[in-house]
Design an enzyme around this catalytic site. Sequence first.
Site, PDB file in Angstrom:
ATOM      1  N   ASP A  34     -26.953  19.808  -3.694  1.00 54.26           N
ATOM      2  CA  ASP A  34     -25.513  19.940  -3.443  1.00 54.26           C
ATOM      3  C   ASP A  34     -25.097  19.160  -2.193  1.00 54.26           C
ATOM      4  O   ASP A  34     -24.036  18.542  -2.161  1.00 54.26           O
ATOM      5  CB  ASP A  34     -25.131  21.413  -3.270  1.00 54.26           C
ATOM      6  CG  ASP A  34     -25.048  22.133  -4.604  1.00 54.26           C
ATOM      7  OD1 ASP A  34     -24.953  21.455  -5.647  1.00 54.26           O
ATOM      8  OD2 ASP A  34     -25.100  23.380  -4.604  1.00 54.26           O
ATOM      9  N   ARG A  41     -34.074  24.929 -11.204  1.00 51.00           N
ATOM     10  CA  ARG A  41     -34.614  26.275 -11.043  1.00 51.00           C
ATOM     11  C   ARG A  41     -33.674  27.268 -11.685  1.00 51.00           C
ATOM     12  O   ARG A  41     -32.486  27.305 -11.359  1.00 51.00           O
ATOM     13  CB  ARG A  41     -34.709  26.622  -9.553  1.00 51.00           C
ATOM     14  CG  ARG A  41     -35.946  26.183  -8.922  1.00 51.00           C
ATOM     15  CD  ARG A  41     -36.203  26.839  -7.605  1.00 51.00           C
ATOM     16  NE  ARG A  41     -35.046  27.279  -6.835  1.00 51.00           N
ATOM     17  CZ  ARG A  41     -35.160  27.904  -5.678  1.00 51.00           C
ATOM     18  NH1 ARG A  41     -36.330  28.185  -5.188  1.00 51.00           N
ATOM     19  NH2 ARG A  41     -34.092  28.265  -5.008  1.00 51.00           N
ATOM     20  N   ASP A  81     -28.762  24.011   0.028  1.00 51.72           N
ATOM     21  CA  ASP A  81     -29.108  23.403  -1.268  1.00 51.72           C
ATOM     22  C   ASP A  81     -29.108  21.883  -1.121  1.00 51.72           C
ATOM     23  O   ASP A  81     -28.053  21.255  -0.961  1.00 51.72           O
ATOM     24  CB  ASP A  81     -28.096  23.846  -2.326  1.00 51.72           C
ATOM     25  CG  ASP A  81     -28.506  23.410  -3.714  1.00 51.72           C
ATOM     26  OD1 ASP A  81     -28.705  22.187  -3.927  1.00 51.72           O
ATOM     27  OD2 ASP A  81     -28.652  24.267  -4.593  1.00 51.72           O
ATOM     28  N   THR A 106     -34.773  33.754 -12.421  1.00 49.77           N
ATOM     29  CA  THR A 106     -36.243  33.871 -12.384  1.00 49.77           C
ATOM     30  C   THR A 106     -36.867  32.967 -11.327  1.00 49.77           C
ATOM     31  O   THR A 106     -38.034  33.146 -10.970  1.00 49.77           O
ATOM     32  CB  THR A 106     -36.846  33.463 -13.743  1.00 49.77           C
ATOM     33  OG1 THR A 106     -36.583  32.052 -13.943  1.00 49.77           O
ATOM     34  CG2 THR A 106     -36.223  34.257 -14.883  1.00 49.77           C
TER      35      THR A 106
HETATM   36  C1  PRP Z   1     -34.196  22.315  -5.730  1.00 46.75           C
HETATM   37  C2  PRP Z   1     -35.020  21.289  -4.999  1.00 46.75           C
HETATM   38  C3  PRP Z   1     -36.340  21.407  -5.671  1.00 46.75           C
HETATM   39  C4  PRP Z   1     -36.428  22.858  -6.029  1.00 46.75           C
HETATM   40  C5  PRP Z   1     -37.344  23.508  -5.061  1.00 46.75           C
HETATM   41  O1  PRP Z   1     -33.751  21.839  -6.941  1.00 46.75           O
HETATM   42  O2  PRP Z   1     -34.490  20.006  -5.032  1.00 46.75           O
HETATM   43  O3  PRP Z   1     -36.466  20.592  -6.837  1.00 46.75           O
HETATM   44  O4  PRP Z   1     -35.112  23.388  -5.903  1.00 46.75           O
HETATM   45  O5  PRP Z   1     -37.527  24.833  -5.390  1.00 46.75           O
HETATM   46  P1  PRP Z   1     -38.915  25.413  -5.890  1.00 46.75           P
HETATM   47  O6  PRP Z   1     -39.947  24.909  -4.948  1.00 46.75           O
HETATM   48  O7  PRP Z   1     -38.705  26.900  -5.765  1.00 46.75           O
HETATM   49  O8  PRP Z   1     -39.143  25.013  -7.300  1.00 46.75           O
HETATM   50  P2  PRP Z   1     -32.732  22.647  -7.871  1.00 46.75           P
HETATM   51  O9  PRP Z   1     -33.487  23.481  -8.858  1.00 46.75           O
HETATM   52  O10 PRP Z   1     -31.749  23.377  -7.004  1.00 46.75           O
HETATM   53  O11 PRP Z   1     -32.047  21.524  -8.724  1.00 46.75           O
HETATM   54  P3  PRP Z   1     -31.070  20.351  -8.233  1.00 46.75           P
HETATM   55  O12 PRP Z   1     -31.874  19.435  -7.343  1.00 46.75           O
HETATM   56  O13 PRP Z   1     -30.679  19.711  -9.513  1.00 46.75           O
HETATM   57  O14 PRP Z   1     -29.929  20.968  -7.501  1.00 46.75           O
HETATM   58  N1  URA Z   2     -33.798  24.254  -3.199  1.00 45.81           N
HETATM   59  C1  URA Z   2     -32.997  23.818  -2.208  1.00 45.81           C
HETATM   60  O1  URA Z   2     -32.255  22.847  -2.370  1.00 45.81           O
HETATM   61  N2  URA Z   2     -33.018  24.479  -1.044  1.00 45.81           N
HETATM   62  C2  URA Z   2     -33.820  25.521  -0.831  1.00 45.81           C
HETATM   63  O2  URA Z   2     -33.793  26.092   0.283  1.00 45.81           O
HETATM   64  C3  URA Z   2     -34.646  25.969  -1.869  1.00 45.81           C
HETATM   65  C4  URA Z   2     -34.625  25.296  -3.047  1.00 45.81           C
END
Ligand code: PRP
Ligand code: URA
Length: 211
Positions: free
Chosen positions: A205, A106, A202, A110
Amino acid sequence: MSKEPMILINHPLVQHKVALLRDVNTGTKEFKEIVSELATLMCYEATRDLPTEEVEIETPLATAKVHMLAGRKLAFVPILRAGLGMVDGMLALVPAARVGHIGLYRDPETLQPVEYYCKLPSDIAERDVIVLDPMLATGGSASDAITLIKKRGAKTIKFIGIIAAPEGLERLQKNHPDVQIYVAALDDCLNDHGYIVPGLGDAGDRIFGTK
Ligand code: PRP
Ligand code: URA
């Protein structure tokens, strides 16, 4: 098959494990283990409608008519990174499933998903697909991932998440009304940074210890 807008899996074991995930004091090792356990429990529910066929087998004592899985094979598609934490738990129940990967992150400004990787089984169009991501926040990542999978010809797609925000649920239902959604908890809202509240922080993380 008729479809409910969303299936909330609120088995006591699931509720207990989601509570442990939410706890800020749960460390990376335990967090990762619990995500995997939840995936197994949710896989059990999400595969409840798989077709079976009657076959005859020999037990050590007699011939028996039994029911075995029939129909299309499965593919699991985790959304990187956090969805990776759910794969082993799913494979524990369906070891023959193929696994595809979709990389999306994400954009922090944005909140729009940005695709950086997509590798799906070559026969994905012939498989029933279950998309995995612990968090359904704005719903952008899950929606885009499912659009990619549909472009490759898959017809039957389910989504398993652990925590959803109302905004994400609404977006996913609107963009993909044919997709059955399974979640373990529906939370209150998103904050200004697009994080689910109360949520668990997160997920990527916390699974990979990157913060
Ligand atoms: C997180 C999570 C989802 C997304 C959800 O991933 O694992 O994939 O955010 O958010 P959304 O519904 O608003 O799209 P992130 O983009 O943080 O990537 P990561 O898993 O690599 O940390
Ligand atoms: N992605 C995450 O990992 N946690 C949230 O709360 C939203 C998006």
